[in-house]
Design an enzyme around this catalytic site. Sequence first.
Site, PDB file in Angstrom:
ATOM      1  N   ASP A 151      17.545 -63.254  18.948  1.00 40.50           N
ATOM      2  CA  ASP A 151      17.887 -61.876  18.614  1.00 40.50           C
ATOM      3  C   ASP A 151      16.639 -61.057  18.304  1.00 40.50           C
ATOM      4  OD1 ASP A 151      20.703 -61.482  18.859  1.00 40.50           O
ATOM      5  OD2 ASP A 151      21.020 -62.751  17.120  1.00 40.50           O
TER       6      ASP A 151
ATOM      7  N   TYR B  72      21.743 -63.718  10.148  1.00 38.15           N
ATOM      8  CA  TYR B  72      21.488 -65.142   9.928  1.00 38.15           C
ATOM      9  C   TYR B  72      20.712 -65.359   8.640  1.00 38.15           C
ATOM     10  CZ  TYR B  72      23.101 -65.430  14.715  1.00 38.15           C
ATOM     11  OH  TYR B  72      23.866 -65.325  15.843  1.00 38.15           O
TER      12      TYR B  72
ATOM     13  N   GLU C  49      27.657 -58.924  21.862  1.00 41.96           N
ATOM     14  CA  GLU C  49      26.907 -59.457  23.000  1.00 41.96           C
ATOM     15  C   GLU C  49      27.708 -59.369  24.289  1.00 41.96           C
ATOM     16  OE1 GLU C  49      24.068 -59.638  22.261  1.00 41.96           O
ATOM     17  OE2 GLU C  49      23.543 -60.868  20.541  1.00 41.96           O
TER      18      GLU C  49
END
EC number: 1.17.4.1
Length: 321
Positions: free
Chosen positions: A69, A107, A194
């Site tokens: 990412d 994350y 995505e």
Amino acid sequence: MTTNKQAYTAINWNEIEDILDKKTWEKVTEQFWLDTRIPISNDLDDWRSLSETEKHLVERVFGGLTLLDTLQSQDGMAALRQSVRTPHEEAVYNNIQFMESVHAKSYSSIFSTLNTPKEITEIFAWTNTNEFLQKKAGMINDVYQTGTPFEQKIASVFLESFLFYSGFYTPLYFLGNNKLPNVAEVIKLIIRDESVHGTYIGYKFQLSFNEITEAEQEKIKGWVYAFLYELYENEVKYTESLYDEIGWTEDVKVFLRYNANKALANLGFSPLFPDTAEDVSPIVMNGLSTGTNNHDFFSQVGNGYLLGQVESMSDSDYDIV
């Protein structure tokens, strides 16, 4: 001494050359979300119940996804902006770039909730030195830096629609087994983004691809399949390094091949592999389709943000037309 003056042109959303620019802008803004609104800490009991092998797997796949990412937000969109067909397309890429940064940050929110500072340092040390992860990031970035506009879009679609999925498998598997539902909520939101990104960029590729000669098309098509297979060979090794210990490797490879075919479909090409959705682990497919908790992430900041509510994934989430 004369000075060359740049003529600036304001973007006019009331005059749309490509209606898919407007529809995609509307879809990506409707899907806006932030990781800080998801109660990841509610998964702590589930996290403590996992084995050390399972915990290490989660940590490493999320470390890998953070790297990809980061690559997409820092280099991917910068490359694609060099060959936009309309100013509205560039605006869509600006949104995609921001959301890729949101994904990368998400994350870290998971890590800060589930892991100690020492563990987080170890996760990023592993991420930044893993040979297979670094190789695939390097292969994609080489195309971003030196490839043609066609190749750059192809690399972007392969990243969005294929390479992320070796990491997505883990949280979807746990969700299918009723574990880590809030962590999986983050992942499903990322997957929803995505899917739109890959479809839109693939569509833009096809517009330009259909304007060139058949001989030029055949040359690009050969490059597509050769590049995909080279990525797949490395992805198999990456998958084996992650999943052999836990015994999921072969199932993950099926998931990879299925998503590689989806990436090819986004570009308008025929599948390379025989795998279909029916071949993918039903536990993972169940995790992907399980309804969300419909958290009202934005209730603390006013009703104007209610469009951020999460919905269940469906086939239509892969379509923007």
